[in-house]
Design an enzyme around this catalytic site. Structure first.
Site, short mmCIF file in Angstrom:
data_model
loop_
_atom_site.label_atom_id
_atom_site.label_comp_id
_atom_site.label_asym_id
_atom_site.label_seq_id
_atom_site.Cartn_x
_atom_site.Cartn_y
_atom_site.Cartn_z
N LYS A 104 49.88 35.23 102.47
CA LYS A 104 50.55 36.38 101.86
C LYS A 104 52.08 36.31 101.96
O LYS A 104 52.79 36.79 101.08
CB LYS A 104 50.04 37.67 102.49
CG LYS A 104 48.59 37.99 102.14
CD LYS A 104 48.42 38.33 100.68
CE LYS A 104 47.00 38.78 100.36
NZ LYS A 104 46.83 38.97 98.89
N GLU A 160 50.76 47.91 99.20
CA GLU A 160 49.38 48.25 99.53
C GLU A 160 48.85 47.16 100.44
O GLU A 160 49.39 46.06 100.47
CB GLU A 160 48.54 48.32 98.25
CG GLU A 160 47.96 46.98 97.77
CD GLU A 160 49.02 45.95 97.34
OE1 GLU A 160 50.16 46.35 97.04
OE2 GLU A 160 48.70 44.75 97.32
N SER A 210 42.94 30.34 103.53
CA SER A 210 44.04 31.25 103.22
C SER A 210 44.58 32.03 104.41
O SER A 210 45.72 32.45 104.42
CB SER A 210 43.61 32.21 102.12
OG SER A 210 42.42 32.88 102.49
#
Lengths: 403, 256
Positions: A94, A116, A383
């Protein structure tokens, strides 16, 4: 016959019929401003210098492409490589995106950020860069996710962010996006919305993809260096679809590379409890874009279900919707139970605890590898790391692992 | 002259357009509410279609939408309920819906069903002019006005582009924010509304955050009238029908 080069989206942000800008007029000026600033930044060597500096020195890129020999033996087929996005600062992919968008925020002269979060990884990555760049930060998170990811809530608060629990709707990621959009509408003059996935109105799906494409670019070069050729397949999990598009996009023109996106099947795609938008949804419009969407026959958006908070979203990025329609990527799904098994298997075989999201990709890759030969190779996007999930996995497994 | 144009022409006063949520209180209350609003002096009525993810709406309309969805309200049932009472209600009826229920219904099918039900206009808050081609042709074909929104954050050149396509009336959003009551207005509101009014060849109605007779009087000074949603919904919910009349007549008191 000339082969048409893949160049999506068009200038209005459409990927075929998908994407676009379905947002209230109040936000149009902000998304247009963002697009213009992003275009300027792309041409500004100072922006890429700063971005690359932070990605290297602060995030710790490049991340390793690790040959998972034990997992490969277990699957007994193609070689499995793990792209270790879990080793990034904050523990997931991220941050590749939040660094880029935070730099843009500062360039636009805004000092406040809203975001969010589902699993909390994007919230943590946003709170982190806001701390670094001295930006005020408000994070909306579904009440259900606040409960599942208590530790990440505390992390965000430690980093100076204000976390607001969202009680409306299913109290998960979808509802957190609704509230973040409402907040943005009311504070658009001084606030940038750091959207965490390849969704939302143009330019978000393109911009987030571009920031995440570093995953696929590195993987491509690293695999070539290790194996002297291109991989036969790449595999990544899909909620909104940011780590997967980051992995896939640099390989789109390499037609020999098969691509597999792995959705969350929850309790099974034949039940009502899944998050498999591409497998079971139909085109619809939510949160600013047209995309495959889980919805009922009257166009009401349905709640998604997954053990993994980060995949618990009823839509999926517009570019994935397009890639499914043109058949470039195969979209598969993995159940909660399969993901839990892969979570434990990777821990035991490789000493790596993956995020539950990433465990979906690992689970599918094992099946895929088993049907391929030993000279072939697969890259799996790992990830994120699984520390955040240890608590809920423990709840789920109960005492099952004790002697 | 269509029903919306007629309504604005005939009136000697500033317009008052209430917004109600279809199916809030059950669809069988729809006819009574429309007749009550018409009798109380409403210029037209905006009829909200409930949606699971209403990002432009504040808590009051969100809750009304949840109540309506729980009561089983759908776009299809709403259009049916309207068609059943349309011959008794003469003021214009405008459907306000997010785009996804329309997309799911089918764009052409929606235009046809809405026209058959006697719908005069359509407002879609998540459909900016850049994307309106998705539906504008179908609506035009059925003579349903696509009512566009401008907001206090729209720069002048955007306002120009929007009002130049205008059908019916222009919905001028008075706040940078979502629907719902609030204590005060932006000090630039008057200037904004006057600017929109100057540019627009069709009536300009202000909406969002208007909840008291004073608001109605004050805001109407700068434009052709007001739209009131959250407050009307609350008043119906509390069965305060006299208060609704008072709100609407606050507008009547102003001479255009």
């Amino acid at each position: 016959m000339t082969q048409k080069v893949y160049a999506m989206p068009d200038e209005k942000g459409h990927f075929g019929i998908y994407g676009g800008r379905y947002v209230p007029e109040t936000l149009m000026t902000a998304v247009i401003e963002l697009e213009e600033e992003y275009q300027r930044a792309l041409k500004d060597p100072e922006f890429s210098r700063e971005l690359n500096y932070l990605l290297k020195e602060y995030v710790g890129r490049e991340t390793p492409l690790y040959f998972a020999e034990n997992l490969t033996k277990h699957a007994n087929g193609a070689k499995i490589y793990l792209k270790r996005e879990d080793l990034n600062h904050t523990g997931a992919h991220k941050i590749n995106n939040t660094i880029g968008q935070a730099l843009l925020t500062a360039r636009m002269g805004k000092r406040k950020v809203v975001a969010e979060t589902g699993a909390g990884q994007h919230g943590v990555a946003t709170a982190t860069v806001c701390a670094l760049l001295n930006l005020d930060c408000v994070i909306f998170m579904g009440e259900e996710d606040v409960r599942r990811q208590e530790l990440n809530v505390f992390r965000m608060e430690l980093l100076g962010a204000k976390v607001i629990s969202v009680k409306s709707g299913s109290a998960t990621l979808k509802d957190a996006v609704n509230e973040a959009l409402r907040y943005w509408v009311a504070n658009v003059h001084d606030t940038h919305y750091i959207l965490g996935s390849v969704m939302g109105p143009h330019p978000f799906p393109k911009m987030v993809r571009d920031f995440q494409s570093v995953i696929g670019q590195e993987s491509k070069a690293q695999y070539l260096e290790k194996e002297g050729k291109a991989p036969n397949a790449v595999v990544a999990c899909i909620g909104g679809g940011s780590n997967s598009i980051g992995m896939f996009h640099p390989f789109i023109e390499d037609k020999s590379v098969k691509m597999f996106g792995v959705e969350a099947a929850g309790q099974g795609v034949e039940t009502q409890f899944h998050a498999a938008s591409l497998t079971k949804g139909k085109p619809g419009i939510l949160h600013g874009a047209m995309m495959y969407l889980l919805q009922d026959e009257d166009g009401q958006v349905q709640e998604a279900h997954s053990i993994s908070a980060g995949l618990d979203y009823p839509g999926v990025g517009p570019e994935h919707s397009h890639l499914q329609d043109i058949g470039r990527v195969s979209y598969e799904s993995i159940t909660d139970d399969e993901a839990l098994d892969a979570f434990q298997l990777l821990a035991k075989t490789e000493g790596i605890i993956p995020a539950l999201e990433s465990a979906h990709a690992v689970a599918y890759a094992i099946k895929l590898a088993a049907g391929m030969n030993r000279e072939e190779g697969i890259i799996v996007c790992l990830s994120g790391r699984g520390d955040k999930d240890v608590h809920s996995v423990k709840e789920k497994l109960g005492g099952r692992n004790h002697e | 002259m269509n029903r919306i144009e007629k309504a604005f022409h005939q009136t000697e006063r500033k317009s008052f357009v209430p917004y109600i949520m279809a199916g809030d209180g059950g669809l069988d209350t729809l006819k009574d509410r429309l007749l009550f609003l018409e009798k109380s002096g409403a210029t037209a009525v905006e009829l909200g279609i409930p949606f699971s993810d209403p990002v432009a709406d504040g808590p009051t309309i969100q809750q009304a939408g949840i109540r309506a969805l729980k009561a089983g309200t759908t776009l299809r049932k709403t259009l049916k309920a309207i068609s059943e009472c349309r011959n008794e209600v003469s003021i214009p009826l405008i459907v306000m819906t997010y785009i996804n229920p329309v997309l799911s219904f089918g764009i052409d099918a929606f235009a046809e069903a809405a026209a058959a039900a006697g719908i005069d206009g359509c407002i879609i808050p998540d459909l900016p002019i850049e994307e309106e081609h998705l539906i504008s042709g179908a609506l035009e074909g059925k003579a349903i006005e696509l009512i566009r929104l401008v907001t206090i954050t729209s720069p002048p050149e955007r306002i120009k582009a929007i009002v130049s396509r205008g059908n019916g009336y222009i919905y001028a959003v008075t706040v940078a924010g979502i629907t719902g009551t609030r204590s005060g207005f932006n000090p630039d509101l008057g200037a904004f509304l006057q600017k929109v009014k100057e540019l627009s060849p069709i009536p300009v109605l202000a909406g969002f955050g208007i909840s008291t007779p004073d608001h109605v009087r004050d805001v109407s000074k700068y434009c052709d009238g007001v739209i009131v949603g959250s407050r009307i919904i609350d008043l119906f919910e509390q069965n305060e029908l006299d208060e609704i009349k008072k709100l609407i007549s606050a507008s009547i008191a102003i001479q255009a």
